[in-house]
Design an enzyme around this catalytic site. Structure first.
Site, PDB file in Angstrom:
ATOM      1  N   GLU A   1       6.774  -7.091   0.228  1.00  0.00           N
ATOM      2  CA  GLU A   1       5.840  -8.173  -0.324  1.00  0.00           C
ATOM      3  C   GLU A   1       6.173  -8.263  -1.772  1.00  0.00           C
ATOM      4  O   GLU A   1       5.938  -9.331  -2.451  1.00  0.00           O
ATOM      5  CB  GLU A   1       4.417  -7.739  -0.184  1.00  0.00           C
ATOM      6  CG  GLU A   1       4.235  -8.002   1.428  1.00  0.00           C
ATOM      7  CD  GLU A   1       3.125  -7.320   1.925  1.00  0.00           C
ATOM      8  OE1 GLU A   1       2.124  -6.566   1.117  1.00  0.00           O
ATOM      9  OE2 GLU A   1       2.703  -7.022   3.210  1.00  0.00           O
TER      10      GLU A   1
ATOM     11  N   GLU B   1      11.015  -0.342   6.729  1.00  0.00           N
ATOM     12  CA  GLU B   1       9.815  -1.347   6.987  1.00  0.00           C
ATOM     13  C   GLU B   1      10.577  -2.687   7.262  1.00  0.00           C
ATOM     14  O   GLU B   1      10.790  -3.411   5.956  1.00  0.00           O
ATOM     15  CB  GLU B   1       9.033  -1.478   6.027  1.00  0.00           C
ATOM     16  CG  GLU B   1       8.261  -0.171   5.586  1.00  0.00           C
ATOM     17  CD  GLU B   1       6.958  -0.681   4.978  1.00  0.00           C
ATOM     18  OE1 GLU B   1       5.618  -0.629   5.617  1.00  0.00           O
ATOM     19  OE2 GLU B   1       6.888  -1.223   3.962  1.00  0.00           O
TER      20      GLU B   1
ATOM     21  N   GLY C   1       3.033  -7.002   8.864  1.00  0.00           N
ATOM     22  CA  GLY C   1       2.162  -7.820   8.932  1.00  0.00           C
ATOM     23  C   GLY C   1       2.036  -9.084  10.342  1.00  0.00           C
ATOM     24  O   GLY C   1       1.269  -9.913  10.279  1.00  0.00           O
TER      25      GLY C   1
ATOM     26  N   HIS D   1       8.623  -2.344  -2.086  1.00  0.00           N
ATOM     27  CA  HIS D   1       7.970  -2.991  -0.822  1.00  0.00           C
ATOM     28  C   HIS D   1       8.220  -4.334  -0.834  1.00  0.00           C
ATOM     29  O   HIS D   1       8.442  -5.292  -1.753  1.00  0.00           O
ATOM     30  CB  HIS D   1       6.450  -3.076  -1.238  1.00  0.00           C
ATOM     31  CG  HIS D   1       5.729  -3.185   0.237  1.00  0.00           C
ATOM     32  ND1 HIS D   1       5.500  -4.461   0.624  1.00  0.00           N
ATOM     33  CD2 HIS D   1       4.922  -2.241   1.147  1.00  0.00           C
ATOM     34  CE1 HIS D   1       4.834  -4.499   1.867  1.00  0.00           C
ATOM     35  NE2 HIS D   1       4.622  -3.133   1.963  1.00  0.00           N
TER      36      HIS D   1
ATOM     37  N   SER E   1       3.443  -3.033  11.139  1.00  0.00           N
ATOM     38  CA  SER E   1       2.490  -3.436  12.295  1.00  0.00           C
ATOM     39  C   SER E   1       2.258  -2.074  13.032  1.00  0.00           C
ATOM     40  O   SER E   1       2.312  -1.787  14.242  1.00  0.00           O
ATOM     41  CB  SER E   1       3.260  -4.138  13.333  1.00  0.00           C
ATOM     42  OG  SER E   1       3.386  -5.449  12.755  1.00  0.00           O
TER      43      SER E   1
ATOM     44  N   ASN F   1      -1.454   2.098   3.248  1.00  0.00           N
ATOM     45  CA  ASN F   1      -1.291   1.060   2.032  1.00  0.00           C
ATOM     46  C   ASN F   1      -2.311  -0.002   2.136  1.00  0.00           C
ATOM     47  O   ASN F   1      -2.049  -1.076   3.012  1.00  0.00           O
ATOM     48  CB  ASN F   1       0.077   0.510   2.267  1.00  0.00           C
ATOM     49  CG  ASN F   1       0.253  -0.692   1.375  1.00  0.00           C
ATOM     50  OD1 ASN F   1      -0.171  -0.818   0.410  1.00  0.00           O
ATOM     51  ND2 ASN F   1       1.307  -1.510   1.537  1.00  0.00           N
ATOM     52  N   TRP F   2      -3.245   0.009   1.422  1.00  0.00           N
ATOM     53  CA  TRP F   2      -4.280  -1.103   1.511  1.00  0.00           C
ATOM     54  C   TRP F   2      -4.189  -2.487   1.024  1.00  0.00           C
ATOM     55  O   TRP F   2      -4.846  -3.348   1.375  1.00  0.00           O
ATOM     56  CB  TRP F   2      -5.771  -0.462   0.845  1.00  0.00           C
ATOM     57  CG  TRP F   2      -6.393   0.801   1.309  1.00  0.00           C
ATOM     58  CD1 TRP F   2      -5.892   1.704   2.283  1.00  0.00           C
ATOM     59  CD2 TRP F   2      -7.278   1.558   0.485  1.00  0.00           C
ATOM     60  NE1 TRP F   2      -6.789   2.755   2.500  1.00  0.00           N
ATOM     61  CE2 TRP F   2      -7.844   2.658   1.231  1.00  0.00           C
ATOM     62  CE3 TRP F   2      -8.324   1.079  -0.493  1.00  0.00           C
ATOM     63  CZ2 TRP F   2      -8.604   3.572   0.946  1.00  0.00           C
ATOM     64  CZ3 TRP F   2      -9.447   2.008  -0.958  1.00  0.00           C
ATOM     65  CH2 TRP F   2      -9.416   3.272  -0.102  1.00  0.00           C
ATOM     66  N   LYS F   3      -2.870  -2.563   0.457  1.00  0.00           N
ATOM     67  CA  LYS F   3      -2.681  -3.788  -0.078  1.00  0.00           C
ATOM     68  C   LYS F   3      -3.774  -4.400  -0.912  1.00  0.00           C
ATOM     69  O   LYS F   3      -4.289  -3.576  -1.653  1.00  0.00           O
ATOM     70  CB  LYS F   3      -2.049  -4.703   0.977  1.00  0.00           C
ATOM     71  CG  LYS F   3      -1.301  -4.296   2.027  1.00  0.00           C
ATOM     72  CD  LYS F   3      -0.483  -4.908   3.033  1.00  0.00           C
ATOM     73  CE  LYS F   3       0.433  -4.399   3.725  1.00  0.00           C
ATOM     74  NZ  LYS F   3       1.467  -5.123   4.476  1.00  0.00           N
TER      75      LYS F   3
HETATM   76  P1  PGA Z   1       1.517  -3.620   8.125  1.00  0.00           P
HETATM   77  O1  PGA Z   1       2.022  -3.381   6.637  1.00  0.00           O
HETATM   78  O2  PGA Z   1       1.034  -2.467   8.938  1.00  0.00           O
HETATM   79  O3  PGA Z   1       0.309  -4.598   7.952  1.00  0.00           O
HETATM   80  O4  PGA Z   1       2.615  -4.512   9.210  1.00  0.00           O
HETATM   81  C1  PGA Z   1       2.867  -2.337   6.443  1.00  0.00           C
HETATM   82  C2  PGA Z   1       3.110  -2.192   4.919  1.00  0.00           C
HETATM   83  O5  PGA Z   1       3.169  -3.226   4.392  1.00  0.00           O
HETATM   84  O6  PGA Z   1       3.678  -1.198   4.550  1.00  0.00           O
END
Ligand code: PGA
Length: 235
Positions: free
Chosen positions: A89, A156, A162, A87, A195, A8-10
Site C-alpha cells: 500500500e 504478500e 484486502g 508494504h 486476506s 496490521n491495523w492499517k
Molecule cells: P489483508 O492485509 O489481511 O487485509 O489482506 C494484509 C496486509 O496488508 O498486510
C-alpha cells in the site's frame, strides 16, 4: 509450534476506545508471538497493554525540519521494536520506490528496529506465470542491502491483499522456499500476508515453511478479530 503473528491495523480503528479494545482482544492469543502494528496515535496505549509493537511506517530522517514525519527513535521510545518496510500500500499509494524501501530497511536495521520487509507481485505479473512472479520477488529482495539476519520477510502477493482472495497455502510455501533459497539462511523468518482470516489462518500456520502471518483487515474489525483469536486458541 510458536509462530509470528503480525496484526496490521492499517488506518483503523477510528477511536482510542476501539484501539484499546483491539489490543485487549489480541492479548488473548497465547500460543504465538503477537506483534501489533497500530496507527501512530495508538502505539502508546497498545504498548501499555503489554503487547509487542511495530510501526506501520517511519521516516529515514533522524530529526529536524520534516513536518509530519516520525522517526525511528521516537517510535522506539514509545515501545516499537518492529517496523513494516515496503508494504504494497505504501509502494502503490505513497510512491515508495525500491530505492526508498532499501533506505528504510537499512535505517531500521541501524536503529535496531526489526524490519518486516514486505514483498509481493501484482496480478499482472502473476497471471503471466509463477516464474515471472518468482523473478519479481527476487528482484524486490535484491534491492535491499542485507548485512544481518535480524529481519523478517513477509510474502504478500498484491492481488491477495484486502481482496478476500488469499494465496493458497501450498503456493505460499513454494514462494517461501524460493525466498529461503535466495537468502541461503535457514533461520530467516518468512511469513505470509494477504486476506488471512479466521477461516484460513490455521492452514498457513500449519505449514512448516511458513513462520507466521501478517493479518490486515481481520485484525482491526473487532468481530473478525474475536473469531481469529478463538480459532487460534482452539487450534
Ligand atoms: P489483508 O492485509 O489481511 O487485509 O489482506 C494484509 C496486509 O496488508 O498486510
Amino acid at each position: 509450534m510458536r509462530k509470528f503473528i503480525g496484526l496490521n491495523w492499517k488506518m483503523n480503528p477510528a477511536t482510542l476506545r476501539e484501539a484499546k479494545e483491539l489490543a485487549f482482544v489480541s492479548r488473548g492469543i497465547k500460543k504465538h508471538e503477537v506483534v501489533l502494528f497500530p496507527p501512530f496515535p495508538f502505539i502508546p496505549v497498545a504498548s501499555k497493554s503489554g503487547m509487542k509493537i511495530g510501526a506501520q511506517n517511519f521516516s529515514i530522517e533522524k530529526n529536524g525540519a520534516h513536518t509530519g514525519e516520525i522517526s525511528l527513535s521516537m517510535l522506539k521510545s514509545v515501545g516499537a521494536r518492529y517496523a513494516l518496510v515496503g508494504h504494497s500500500e505504501r509502494r502503490t499509494h505513497f510512491g515508495e520506490t525500491d530505492v526508498l524501501v532499501s533506505k528504510k530497511f537499512s535505517a531500521s536495521i541501524l536503529a535496531q528496529v526489526t524490519p518486516v520487509l514486505c514483498v509481493g507481485e501484482p496480478w499482472e505479473i502473476r497471471k503471466k506465470g509463477i516464474r515471472l512472479a518468482e523473478a519479481y520477488i527476487k528482484r524486490q529482495i535484491a534491492s535491499v542491502r542485507i548485512k544481518t539476519n535480524n529481519f523478517i520477510i513477509a510474502y504478500e502477493p498484491v492481488w491477495a491483499i484486502g481482496t478476500g482472495r488469499a494465496c493458497s497455502p501450498s503456493d505460499a510455501v513454494k514462494m517461501a522456499e524460493v525466498i529461503r533459497g535466495k537468502m541461503k539462511d535457514e533461520r530467516l523468518k518468512i511469513i505470509y500476508g494477504g486476506s488471512v482470516d479466521a477461516r484460513n489462518i490455521k492452514a498457513f500456520l500449519d505449514e512448516k515453511e511458513i513462520d507466521g502471518v501478517l493479518v490486515g483487515g481481520a485484525s482491526s474489525d473487532i468481530k473478525k478479530l474475536r473469531k481469529l483469536v478463538a480459532t487460534l486458541n482452539n487450534a
